[in-house]
Design a protein around this motif. Structure first.
Motif, PDB file in Angstrom:
ATOM      1  N   VAL A 251       0.827  -1.208   0.000  1.00 50.92           N
ATOM      2  CA  VAL A 251       0.000   0.000   0.000  1.00 50.92           C
ATOM      3  C   VAL A 251       0.862   1.260   0.000  1.00 50.92           C
ATOM      4  CG1 VAL A 251      -1.607   1.384   1.387  1.00 50.92           C
ATOM      5  CG2 VAL A 251      -2.026  -1.068   1.036  1.00 50.92           C
ATOM      6  N   PHE A 252       1.808   1.321   0.938  1.00 47.40           N
ATOM      7  CA  PHE A 252       2.592   2.552   1.054  1.00 47.40           C
ATOM      8  C   PHE A 252       3.589   2.706  -0.084  1.00 47.40           C
ATOM      9  CE2 PHE A 252       0.893   1.986   5.327  1.00 47.40           C
ATOM     10  CZ  PHE A 252       0.351   3.245   5.525  1.00 47.40           C
ATOM     11  N   ALA A 253       4.094   1.582  -0.608  1.00 48.66           N
ATOM     12  CA  ALA A 253       4.977   1.669  -1.772  1.00 48.66           C
ATOM     13  C   ALA A 253       4.211   2.189  -2.984  1.00 48.66           C
ATOM     14  CB  ALA A 253       5.588   0.308  -2.072  1.00 48.66           C
ATOM     15  N   TRP A 254       2.956   1.760  -3.144  1.00 53.29           N
ATOM     16  CA  TRP A 254       2.139   2.238  -4.253  1.00 53.29           C
ATOM     17  C   TRP A 254       1.893   3.740  -4.142  1.00 53.29           C
ATOM     18  CZ3 TRP A 254      -2.860   4.335  -4.628  1.00 53.29           C
ATOM     19  CH2 TRP A 254      -3.385   4.402  -5.920  1.00 53.29           C
ATOM     20  N   CYS A 255       1.603   4.192  -2.949  1.00 55.05           N
ATOM     21  CA  CYS A 255       1.393   5.635  -2.755  1.00 55.05           C
ATOM     22  C   CYS A 255       2.668   6.419  -3.043  1.00 55.05           C
ATOM     23  CB  CYS A 255       0.902   5.914  -1.330  1.00 55.05           C
ATOM     24  SG  CYS A 255      -0.788   5.350  -1.005  1.00 55.05           S
ATOM     25  N   ALA A 289       4.902   1.234  10.865  1.00 60.03           N
ATOM     26  CA  ALA A 289       6.272   1.026  10.384  1.00 60.03           C
ATOM     27  C   ALA A 289       6.364   1.156   8.879  1.00 60.03           C
ATOM     28  CB  ALA A 289       6.775  -0.342  10.846  1.00 60.03           C
ATOM     29  N   ALA A 290       5.394   0.614   8.155  1.00 60.56           N
ATOM     30  CA  ALA A 290       5.410   0.717   6.690  1.00 60.56           C
ATOM     31  C   ALA A 290       5.216   2.150   6.237  1.00 60.56           C
ATOM     32  CB  ALA A 290       4.329  -0.182   6.090  1.00 60.56           C
ATOM     33  N   ALA A 291       4.337   2.885   6.943  1.00 59.66           N
ATOM     34  CA  ALA A 291       4.109   4.286   6.595  1.00 59.66           C
ATOM     35  C   ALA A 291       5.350   5.139   6.829  1.00 59.66           C
ATOM     36  CB  ALA A 291       2.949   4.829   7.415  1.00 59.66           C
TER      37      ALA A 291
END
Length: 300
Positions: A251-255, A289-291
């Motif tokens: 999700v965060f990589a796509w953003c 953490a991902a964000a």
């Protein structure tokens, strides 16, 4: 990265995961910090702003406790702490969305949002902070908003509030039929019944958005952990902690890839025989953490 939270998020006397886990996660972040994460107090929303989205009669019922059946329509026993709790937690979603517009990524430890309708609560959700935040960022100058809902359950409340607004899109991937709805041109709803299809479904939906990905001024991410296989309220066998970590990274990589600001909230996740409080906190930490990964982090 700012993450919004105050103790007011847990003021209600009714003790349940949705009314307590923000504090558990905040305490975990204080004890074991995640790099780049700054906890900030939000500005509470108010009855006037809520009244632009929700029926003022319902808003007043939650404030006053009368009629009790309406004040408790989300499933919680009403007490005087409920009003300041939902004012703070919904204000946190709005602040996170506005902050993401400026700084690229933000979050709120808010929970209990996507089932709430205009005139009543539902499914542990009192007011719909996702729809509220979408309207707030549109008022702040955004022109197109994406709501990405990965809670175990369908976001029918959100859909009922945003489906007629041509500036808001909704991508919803659920593993449980609760609160299902009929999708429209700008909204999709996938009901996944096999764990091996979960991440591929997400990848497919994100790929479909790729062509116009840059058209979104902000993504509001409802990051539920109730798809976890050990969650008795919606979990799907085979969706484990590793898979959810991969989901958050995707999700965060796509953003980041599309330069889309993103604001996240915690959404579902419920303690039970196979999901301890500590593990639930660890699952929600996956989102944070991902964000918090740097903008140049590699795509998984």
């Amino acid at each position: 990265m700012r993450v919004f939270y105050s103790r007011d998020y847990t003021l209600a006397g009714y003790a349940f995961d949705t009314t307590r886990k923000a504090q558990w996660v905040a305490e975990s972040l204080a004890e074991t910090p995640i790099a780049q994460v700054e906890i900030c107090a939000p500005a509470a929303t108010n009855a006037q702003r809520l009244g632009l989205l929700h029926d003022p009669v319902y808003v007043e019922a939650v404030r006053s406790g009368a009629p009790r059946s309406l004040a408790q329509s989300q499933g919680f026993t009403w007490d005087a702490g409920m009003w300041p709790m939902v004012m703070a937690s919904n204000g946190g979603v709005v602040d996170a969305a506005r902050d993401a517009l400026v700084n690229g990524v933000a979050g709120s430890l808010s929970s209990g949002l996507h089932h709430a309708r205009r005139d009543h609560g539902a499914g542990f959700c009192t007011f719909n902070g996702l729809a509220l935040a979408a309207r707030a960022v549109l008022d702040a100058g955004a022109t197109r908003v994406l709501i990405l809902d990965l809670d175990a359950h369908c976001g029918g409340g959100t859909h009922s509030l945003i489906s007629s607004d041509t500036r808001i899109w909704q991508t919803d991937i659920a593993v449980n039929l609760f609160d299902a709805y009929q999708p429209t041109e700008r909204t999709t709803l996938d009901l996944v019944s096999r764990s091996e299809a979960y991440l591929p479904t997400l990848e497919t939906r994100l790929h479909e958005l790729d062509g116009g990905g840059s058209r979104f001024d902000v993504c509001l991410y409802n990051a539920g952990m109730d798809p976890y296989e050990g969650c008795e309220v919606g979990g799907l066998a085979g969706i484990n902690q590793e898979m959810l970590a991969r989901r958050e990274a995707l999700v965060f990589a796509w953003c980041r890839k599309h330069g889309i600001p993103v604001a996240f909230v915690l959404a579902g996740g419920y303690i039970g025989p196979r999901l301890s409080q500590g593990l639930l906190v660890d699952l929600h930490r996956l989102t944070i953490a991902a964000a918090a990964q740097p903008a140049d982090a590699a795509t998984p």
